[in-house]
Design a protein around this motif. Structure first.
Motif, short mmCIF file in Angstrom:
data_model
loop_
_atom_site.label_atom_id
_atom_site.label_comp_id
_atom_site.label_asym_id
_atom_site.label_seq_id
_atom_site.Cartn_x
_atom_site.Cartn_y
_atom_site.Cartn_z
N ARG B 36 0.81 -0.97 0.01
CA ARG B 36 0.11 0.08 -0.14
C ARG B 36 0.76 1.20 0.08
NH1 ARG B 36 -3.81 1.11 5.01
NH2 ARG B 36 -3.65 3.19 4.53
N GLN B 37 0.39 2.42 -0.61
CA GLN B 37 1.25 3.55 -1.10
C GLN B 37 0.22 4.62 -0.34
OE1 GLN B 37 2.35 4.66 -4.93
NE2 GLN B 37 3.94 6.07 -4.09
N MET B 88 -3.71 3.69 -1.82
CA MET B 88 -3.26 3.06 -3.26
C MET B 88 -2.95 1.88 -2.87
SD MET B 88 -3.15 3.15 -6.31
CE MET B 88 -3.03 4.78 -7.42
N TYR B 89 -3.31 0.70 -3.55
CA TYR B 89 -2.90 -0.44 -3.35
C TYR B 89 -2.22 -0.97 -4.76
CZ TYR B 89 -5.30 -0.91 1.12
OH TYR B 89 -5.65 -0.80 2.23
N LEU B 90 -0.90 -1.51 -4.53
CA LEU B 90 0.03 -2.02 -5.66
C LEU B 90 0.50 -3.30 -5.65
CD1 LEU B 90 2.30 1.29 -5.72
CD2 LEU B 90 0.75 0.48 -7.73
N CYS B 91 0.36 -4.02 -6.71
CA CYS B 91 0.59 -5.46 -6.84
C CYS B 91 1.83 -5.54 -7.39
CB CYS B 91 -0.59 -6.22 -7.53
SG CYS B 91 0.05 -7.95 -7.93
N ALA B 92 2.67 -6.32 -7.16
CA ALA B 92 3.99 -6.39 -8.17
C ALA B 92 4.47 -7.71 -8.16
CB ALA B 92 5.19 -5.66 -7.23
N SER B 93 5.20 -8.10 -9.03
CA SER B 93 5.78 -9.82 -9.21
C SER B 93 7.43 -9.61 -9.72
CB SER B 93 4.85 -10.34 -10.37
OG SER B 93 5.14 -9.74 -11.57
N SER B 94 8.02 -10.52 -9.34
CA SER B 94 9.38 -10.73 -9.87
C SER B 94 9.48 -12.08 -10.09
CB SER B 94 10.30 -10.12 -8.54
OG SER B 94 10.10 -11.23 -7.39
#
Lengths: 112, 112
Positions: B36-37, B88-94
């Motif tokens: 979350r930002q 603000m909810y941010l999803c990420a992948s790696s």
């Protein structure tokens, strides 16, 4: 817990001026990454630094990793309006390599 | 190009509602993350996952849960939304540990 602070929080510059943001970690980092987030956008990876004292350049951007691997900086030479956005550093702590800890970010505004 | 998509760009919910935020990545990445930002606080890690059906708590997991039934999909659940979860909810992948993280466009959630 581990903290990563960035200064300044905000920076307004005239187009053509230089800009620097500094990143300081409370713990030693195994590596550090830098991301840029344009207004209304999402963070986008810029670069990763791994070695102590490492310096990398991308055109007008210069990234540096401190000798003690606890701090880093991003310097932009001759800013342009396209540089506008928030710059985040993010690091993996040596003690805990699972989590990427983001800095608080520096928001750059460039006036034409 | 890596593509990370999130189910909604904007969402308005009422206090006490159950909220589902979905994230899908198309690059067969092992790792997925929810952040979350909030202004002045940078990105804070809520939960992450290194494999299907595996989850690990981040720095601020309270009030959230996650689900990863398929490799490409990582869901964030707010069991009973509260106003302090407006963010603000941010999803990420790696791809792997300490690799570049690719972010989705974000979901701006307002809880009334």
């Amino acid at each position: 817990g581990q903290q990563v602070m960035q200064i300044p929080q905000y920076q307004h510059v005239q187009e053509g001026e230089d800009f620097t943001t500094y990143c300081n970690s409370s713990t030693t980092l195994s590596n550090i990454q830098w991301y840029k987030q344009r207004p209304g956008g999402h963070p986008v990876f810029l670069i990763q630094l791994v070695k102590s004292g490492e310096v990398k350049k991308q055109k007008r951007l210069t990234f540096q990793f401190g000798e003690a691997k606890k701090n880093s900086s991003l310097h932009i030479t001759a800013t342009q309006t396209t540089d506008v956005g928030t710059y985040f550093c993010a690091g993996f702590s040596r003690g805990n390599t699972d989590k990427l800890i983001f800095g608080t970010g520096t928001r750059l505004q460039v006036f034409p | 190009d890596v593509k990370v998509t999130q189910s909604s760009r904007y969402l308005v919910k009422r206090t006490g509602e159950k909220v589902f935020l979905e994230c899908v990545q198309d690059m067969d990445h092992e790792n997925m993350f929810w952040y979350r930002q909030d202004p002045g606080l940078g990105l804070r890690l809520i939960y992450f996952s290194y494999d299907v059906k595996m989850k690990e708590k981040g720095d601020i997991p309270e009030g959230y849960s996650v689900s990863r039934e398929k490799k490409e999909r990582f869901s964030l659940i707010l069991e009973s939304a509260s106003t302090n979860q407006t963010s603000m909810y941010l999803c990420a992948s790696s791809w792997g540990h300490q690799e570049t993280q690719y972010f989705g466009p974000g979901t701006r959630l307002l809880v009334l």
